[in-house]
Motif scaffolding. Structure first.
Motif, mmCIF file in Angstrom:
data_model
loop_
_atom_site.group_PDB
_atom_site.id
_atom_site.type_symbol
_atom_site.label_atom_id
_atom_site.label_comp_id
_atom_site.label_asym_id
_atom_site.label_seq_id
_atom_site.Cartn_x
_atom_site.Cartn_y
_atom_site.Cartn_z
ATOM 1 N N MET A 1 0.813 -1.201 0.000
ATOM 2 C CA MET A 1 0.000 0.000 0.000
ATOM 3 C C MET A 1 0.860 1.269 0.000
ATOM 4 N N GLY A 2 1.854 1.286 0.879
ATOM 5 C CA GLY A 2 2.698 2.468 0.984
ATOM 6 C C GLY A 2 3.369 2.806 -0.332
ATOM 7 N N PHE A 3 3.886 1.785 -1.017
ATOM 8 C CA PHE A 3 4.603 2.038 -2.265
ATOM 9 C C PHE A 3 3.665 2.567 -3.347
ATOM 10 N N GLU A 4 2.422 2.095 -3.355
ATOM 11 C CA GLU A 4 1.450 2.620 -4.313
ATOM 12 C C GLU A 4 1.186 4.100 -4.037
ATOM 13 N N LEU A 5 1.081 4.437 -2.750
ATOM 14 C CA LEU A 5 0.875 5.833 -2.387
ATOM 15 C C LEU A 5 2.098 6.680 -2.738
ATOM 16 N N PHE A 6 3.288 6.146 -2.491
ATOM 17 C CA PHE A 6 4.504 6.888 -2.830
ATOM 18 C C PHE A 6 4.549 7.163 -4.329
ATOM 19 N N ARG B 1 -2.893 3.910 13.075
ATOM 20 C CA ARG B 1 -1.560 4.510 13.124
ATOM 21 C C ARG B 1 -0.669 3.758 14.118
ATOM 22 N N ARG B 2 -1.209 3.413 15.278
ATOM 23 C CA ARG B 2 -0.429 2.690 16.284
ATOM 24 C C ARG B 2 -0.002 1.317 15.768
ATOM 25 N N THR B 3 -0.863 0.675 15.007
ATOM 26 C CA THR B 3 -0.498 -0.630 14.429
ATOM 27 C C THR B 3 0.658 -0.463 13.459
ATOM 28 N N PHE B 4 0.631 0.589 12.643
ATOM 29 C CA PHE B 4 1.741 0.863 11.726
ATOM 30 C C PHE B 4 3.047 0.942 12.510
ATOM 31 N N PHE B 5 3.016 1.679 13.608
ATOM 32 C CA PHE B 5 4.239 1.887 14.385
ATOM 33 C C PHE B 5 4.667 0.649 15.177
ATOM 34 N N ARG B 6 3.819 -0.343 15.278
ATOM 35 C CA ARG B 6 4.267 -1.621 15.860
ATOM 36 C C ARG B 6 5.196 -2.352 14.900
ATOM 37 N N TYR B 7 5.029 -2.107 13.606
ATOM 38 C CA TYR B 7 5.831 -2.781 12.587
ATOM 39 C C TYR B 7 6.988 -1.932 12.061
ATOM 40 N N PHE B 8 6.787 -0.625 12.030
ATOM 41 C CA PHE B 8 7.783 0.269 11.456
ATOM 42 C C PHE B 8 7.995 1.465 12.379
ATOM 43 N N ALA B 9 9.244 1.827 12.600
ATOM 44 C CA ALA B 9 9.548 2.978 13.452
ATOM 45 C C ALA B 9 9.242 4.291 12.737
ATOM 46 N N SER B 10 9.270 4.257 11.408
ATOM 47 C CA SER B 10 9.019 5.466 10.633
ATOM 48 C C SER B 10 8.608 5.088 9.219
ATOM 49 N N LYS B 11 8.211 6.078 8.472
ATOM 50 C CA LYS B 11 7.878 5.877 7.063
ATOM 51 C C LYS B 11 9.111 5.392 6.300
ATOM 52 N N ASN B 12 10.281 5.881 6.697
ATOM 53 C CA ASN B 12 11.530 5.448 6.058
ATOM 54 C C ASN B 12 11.722 3.937 6.208
ATOM 55 N N ASP B 13 11.403 3.410 7.386
ATOM 56 C CA ASP B 13 11.587 1.979 7.640
ATOM 57 C C ASP B 13 10.707 1.121 6.744
ATOM 58 N N LEU B 14 9.563 1.644 6.331
ATOM 59 C CA LEU B 14 8.710 0.913 5.402
ATOM 60 C C LEU B 14 9.461 0.663 4.099
ATOM 61 N N VAL B 15 10.183 1.673 3.637
ATOM 62 C CA VAL B 15 10.938 1.549 2.382
ATOM 63 C C VAL B 15 12.120 0.594 2.564
ATOM 64 N N TRP B 16 12.830 0.723 3.660
ATOM 65 C CA TRP B 16 14.031 -0.089 3.878
ATOM 66 C C TRP B 16 13.713 -1.532 4.258
ATOM 67 N N GLY B 17 12.541 -1.779 4.794
ATOM 68 C CA GLY B 17 12.205 -3.139 5.233
ATOM 69 C C GLY B 17 13.033 -3.515 6.455
ATOM 70 N N ASP B 18 13.236 -4.793 6.641
ATOM 71 C CA ASP B 18 14.000 -5.267 7.802
ATOM 72 C C ASP B 18 15.487 -5.259 7.467
ATOM 73 N N PHE B 19 16.051 -4.081 7.467
ATOM 74 C CA PHE B 19 17.436 -3.903 7.062
ATOM 75 C C PHE B 19 18.396 -4.662 7.972
ATOM 76 N N GLU B 20 18.125 -4.665 9.264
ATOM 77 C CA GLU B 20 19.011 -5.368 10.203
ATOM 78 C C GLU B 20 19.051 -6.867 9.888
ATOM 79 N N GLU B 21 17.925 -7.436 9.543
ATOM 80 C CA GLU B 21 17.876 -8.854 9.163
ATOM 81 C C GLU B 21 18.687 -9.103 7.889
ATOM 82 N N GLN B 22 18.609 -8.157 6.975
ATOM 83 C CA GLN B 22 19.377 -8.288 5.739
ATOM 84 C C GLN B 22 20.880 -8.208 6.001
#
Length: 176
Positions: free
Chosen positions: A1-6, A27-48
């Motif tokens: 969804m986010g990428f379509e909006l971007f 909004r709170r659910t979003f922040f349970r998965y992502f710390a910021s909008k930037n993190d949505l783009v980067w995904g789980d970078f630490e895992e990578q």
């Protein structure tokens, strides 16, 4: 969804509330998965990064350092063909949106540190020595150049470009 909006509204004009609403979550659910909008783009970078460390750790000790790096980097950047358009869009954002470029400085420092540690181990040096640090910087710069080229050439193979970029490091720029 986010990428379509971007894609439709632009990264800067898309809010977390827009993304949450489009995904039919709060909004709170979003922040349970992502710390910021930037993190949505980067995904789980630490895992990578853990995956990259694993690829580097499993490198053939008989291979040259650059060949081992090249193999790990190409393998790290392998994507299912169905994911390539999404990855291209993701990298367009990361490499071209000023907010994400600023954010990438921190993430690339972590990626570069993985390369630096590997180079230091292969060279029998400390990661704080200049040469392993230089390897980390040069390899990152080479990979970014390959990605930037890939974004301008829709039919180019990312794997081939990364392979070429890192392979070029073995011969340098002599003769040009």
């Amino acid at each position: 969804m986010g990428f379509e909006l971007f894609a439709r509204q632009g990264f800067e004009r898309t809010t977390v509330d827009d993304i949450a609403s489009a995904a039919d979550i709060g909004r709170r659910t979003f922040f349970r998965y992502f710390a910021s909008k930037n993190d949505l783009v980067w995904g789980d970078f630490e895992e990578q990064l853990v995956r990259l460390d694993g690829l580097l750790a499993s490198a053939d000790p008989a291979a040259s350092m650059v060949d081992a790096l090249r193999y790990a980097i190409v393998e790290f950047n392998q994507f299912d063909p169905a994911e390539v358009p999404w990855h291209r869009q993701r990298m367009e954002l990361i490499l071209r949106v000023p907010t994400l470029q600023a954010d990438s400085t921190l993430r690339y420092a972590s990626w570069r540190a993985a390369i630096t540690r590997f180079a230091a181990t292969r060279m029998g040096l400390s990661p704080s020595d200049m040469l392993p640090r230089q390897v980390g910087h040069v390899v990152l710069a080479s990979c970014l150049a390959a990605y930037e080229h890939w974004l301008t050439e829709p039919d180019a193979s990312l794997s081939r470009l990364l392979d070429e970029a890192v392979r070029q490091l073995t011969v340098g720029f002599c003769g040009y």
